[in-house]
Design a protein around this motif. Structure first.
Motif, PDB file in Angstrom:
ATOM      1  N   GLY A  68       0.867  -1.059  -0.008  1.00 26.67           N
ATOM      2  CA  GLY A  68      -0.082  -0.030   0.029  1.00 26.67           C
ATOM      3  C   GLY A  68       0.848   1.226  -0.081  1.00 26.67           C
ATOM      4  N   ALA A  69       2.078   1.245   0.780  1.00 23.91           N
ATOM      5  CA  ALA A  69       2.884   2.325   0.861  1.00 23.91           C
ATOM      6  C   ALA A  69       3.335   2.642  -0.580  1.00 23.91           C
ATOM      7  N   ILE A  70       3.752   1.627  -1.257  1.00 26.16           N
ATOM      8  CA  ILE A  70       4.547   1.873  -2.508  1.00 26.16           C
ATOM      9  C   ILE A  70       3.512   2.218  -3.510  1.00 26.16           C
ATOM     10  N   VAL A  71       2.446   1.741  -3.419  1.00 27.80           N
ATOM     11  CA  VAL A  71       1.462   2.230  -4.532  1.00 27.80           C
ATOM     12  C   VAL A  71       1.058   3.694  -4.135  1.00 27.80           C
ATOM     13  N   VAL A  72       0.802   4.029  -3.060  1.00 34.47           N
ATOM     14  CA  VAL A  72       0.542   5.451  -2.807  1.00 34.47           C
ATOM     15  C   VAL A  72       1.678   6.397  -3.158  1.00 34.47           C
ATOM     16  N   ARG A  73       2.995   6.032  -2.852  1.00 35.83           N
ATOM     17  CA  ARG A  73       4.172   6.731  -3.216  1.00 35.83           C
ATOM     18  C   ARG A  73       4.180   6.882  -4.659  1.00 35.83           C
ATOM     19  N   LYS A  74       3.809   6.044  -5.626  1.00 38.71           N
ATOM     20  CA  LYS A  74       4.103   5.878  -7.091  1.00 38.71           C
ATOM     21  C   LYS A  74       2.730   6.776  -7.488  1.00 38.71           C
ATOM     22  N   THR A 129       1.317   9.233  -6.077  1.00 34.99           N
ATOM     23  CA  THR A 129       1.675  10.571  -5.828  1.00 34.99           C
ATOM     24  C   THR A 129       2.760  11.336  -6.808  1.00 34.99           C
ATOM     25  N   GLN A 130       3.851  10.313  -6.853  1.00 34.18           N
ATOM     26  CA  GLN A 130       4.910  10.797  -8.231  1.00 34.18           C
ATOM     27  C   GLN A 130       4.053  11.196  -9.219  1.00 34.18           C
ATOM     28  N   LYS A 131       3.355  10.178  -9.848  1.00 41.11           N
ATOM     29  CA  LYS A 131       2.408  10.294 -11.036  1.00 41.11           C
ATOM     30  C   LYS A 131       1.760  11.548 -11.129  1.00 41.11           C
ATOM     31  N   ALA A 132       0.889  11.949  -9.837  1.00 43.83           N
ATOM     32  CA  ALA A 132       0.233  13.115  -9.718  1.00 43.83           C
ATOM     33  C   ALA A 132       0.870  14.363  -9.711  1.00 43.83           C
ATOM     34  N   ASN A 133       2.102  14.368  -9.478  1.00 45.86           N
ATOM     35  CA  ASN A 133       2.931  15.643  -9.353  1.00 45.86           C
ATOM     36  C   ASN A 133       3.335  15.837 -10.772  1.00 45.86           C
ATOM     37  N   GLU A 134       3.318  14.767 -11.763  1.00 44.53           N
ATOM     38  CA  GLU A 134       3.820  14.911 -12.938  1.00 44.53           C
ATOM     39  C   GLU A 134       2.592  15.975 -13.782  1.00 44.53           C
ATOM     40  N   PHE A 135       1.384  16.058 -13.073  1.00 47.55           N
ATOM     41  CA  PHE A 135       0.587  16.521 -13.958  1.00 47.55           C
ATOM     42  C   PHE A 135       0.132  17.951 -13.097  1.00 47.55           C
ATOM     43  N   THR A 136       0.906  18.609 -12.070  1.00 53.42           N
ATOM     44  CA  THR A 136       0.760  19.714 -11.540  1.00 53.42           C
ATOM     45  C   THR A 136       1.499  20.781 -12.459  1.00 53.42           C
ATOM     46  N   PRO A 137       1.302  22.000 -12.265  1.00 47.67           N
ATOM     47  CA  PRO A 137       1.918  23.054 -13.108  1.00 47.67           C
ATOM     48  C   PRO A 137       3.477  23.077 -12.927  1.00 47.67           C
ATOM     49  N   SER A 138       3.911  22.825 -11.774  1.00 44.71           N
ATOM     50  CA  SER A 138       5.582  22.743 -11.526  1.00 44.71           C
ATOM     51  C   SER A 138       6.087  21.423 -12.353  1.00 44.71           C
ATOM     52  N   GLY A 139       5.274  20.459 -12.302  1.00 45.81           N
ATOM     53  CA  GLY A 139       5.948  19.143 -12.742  1.00 45.81           C
ATOM     54  C   GLY A 139       5.710  19.161 -14.351  1.00 45.81           C
ATOM     55  N   ILE A 140       4.678  19.864 -15.000  1.00 45.45           N
ATOM     56  CA  ILE A 140       4.716  20.321 -16.357  1.00 45.45           C
ATOM     57  C   ILE A 140       5.713  21.102 -16.805  1.00 45.45           C
ATOM     58  N   ALA A 141       5.930  22.014 -16.098  1.00 45.21           N
ATOM     59  CA  ALA A 141       7.175  23.191 -16.276  1.00 45.21           C
ATOM     60  C   ALA A 141       8.481  22.442 -16.129  1.00 45.21           C
ATOM     61  N   THR A 142       8.673  21.409 -15.162  1.00 45.40           N
ATOM     62  CA  THR A 142      10.069  20.638 -15.231  1.00 45.40           C
ATOM     63  C   THR A 142      10.137  19.901 -16.746  1.00 45.40           C
ATOM     64  N   SER A 143       8.738  18.968 -16.848  1.00 42.48           N
ATOM     65  CA  SER A 143       9.032  18.336 -17.718  1.00 42.48           C
ATOM     66  C   SER A 143       9.313  19.188 -19.257  1.00 42.48           C
ATOM     67  N   LEU A 144       8.797  20.259 -19.643  1.00 40.17           N
ATOM     68  CA  LEU A 144       8.931  21.052 -20.579  1.00 40.17           C
ATOM     69  C   LEU A 144      10.310  21.507 -20.694  1.00 40.17           C
ATOM     70  N   SER A 145      10.936  22.011 -19.691  1.00 40.96           N
ATOM     71  CA  SER A 145      12.213  22.489 -19.501  1.00 40.96           C
ATOM     72  C   SER A 145      13.250  21.267 -19.785  1.00 40.96           C
ATOM     73  N   GLN A 146      13.100  20.093 -19.091  1.00 42.71           N
ATOM     74  CA  GLN A 146      13.996  19.064 -19.887  1.00 42.71           C
ATOM     75  C   GLN A 146      13.828  18.724 -21.376  1.00 42.71           C
ATOM     76  N   SER A 147      12.576  18.758 -21.805  1.00 43.50           N
ATOM     77  CA  SER A 147      12.480  18.800 -23.256  1.00 43.50           C
ATOM     78  C   SER A 147      13.273  19.400 -24.116  1.00 43.50           C
ATOM     79  N   ALA A 148      12.796  20.870 -23.713  1.00 41.97           N
ATOM     80  CA  ALA A 148      13.756  21.812 -24.454  1.00 41.97           C
ATOM     81  C   ALA A 148      15.191  22.004 -24.230  1.00 41.97           C
ATOM     82  N   GLY A 149      15.654  21.360 -23.005  1.00 37.77           N
ATOM     83  CA  GLY A 149      17.118  21.438 -22.897  1.00 37.77           C
ATOM     84  C   GLY A 149      17.649  20.307 -23.771  1.00 37.77           C
TER      85      GLY A 149
END
Length: 93
Positions: A14-20, A22-42
């Motif tokens: 259960g702890a592993i599933v919740v952690r994964k 949460t990480q996936k959900a953070n990818e769809f926050t504005p800061s997660g999207i900005a980080t992804s775009l920054s890495q792609s642009a780089g």
């Protein structure tokens, strides 16, 4: 004792599933999207730099070939061109 073991296994899974999740959900926050775009642009910028470097090296090599032929008084012939001088590109003029 078996119940305690399975309780521990269930809590761990259960702890592993919740952690994964949460990480996936953070990818769809504005800061997660900005980080992804920054890495792609780089990555794109690095790819362009590599391409420009390759073109410069090829141009310098070709320039050396032309200068060598000129210094030797020879007529420079492009090895890549076919008999018609089309440079291997059919139908493109």
């Amino acid at each position: 004792m078996k119940r305690l073991l399975w309780l521990g296994v269930g809590l761990a899974v259960g702890a592993i599933v919740v952690r994964k999740l949460t990480q996936k959900a953070n990818e769809f926050t504005p800061s997660g999207i900005a980080t992804s775009l920054s890495q792609s642009a780089g990555g794109m910028v690095e790819s362009m730099r590599s391409f420009v470097e390759d073109v410069r090296e090829a141009a310098a090599e070709r320039e050396d070939q032309i200068n060598k032929a000129f210094a030797e008084g020879e007529l420079y012939v492009n090895d890549d061109e076919d008999e018609d001088g089309r440079n291997g590109q059919e139908g493109i003029r």
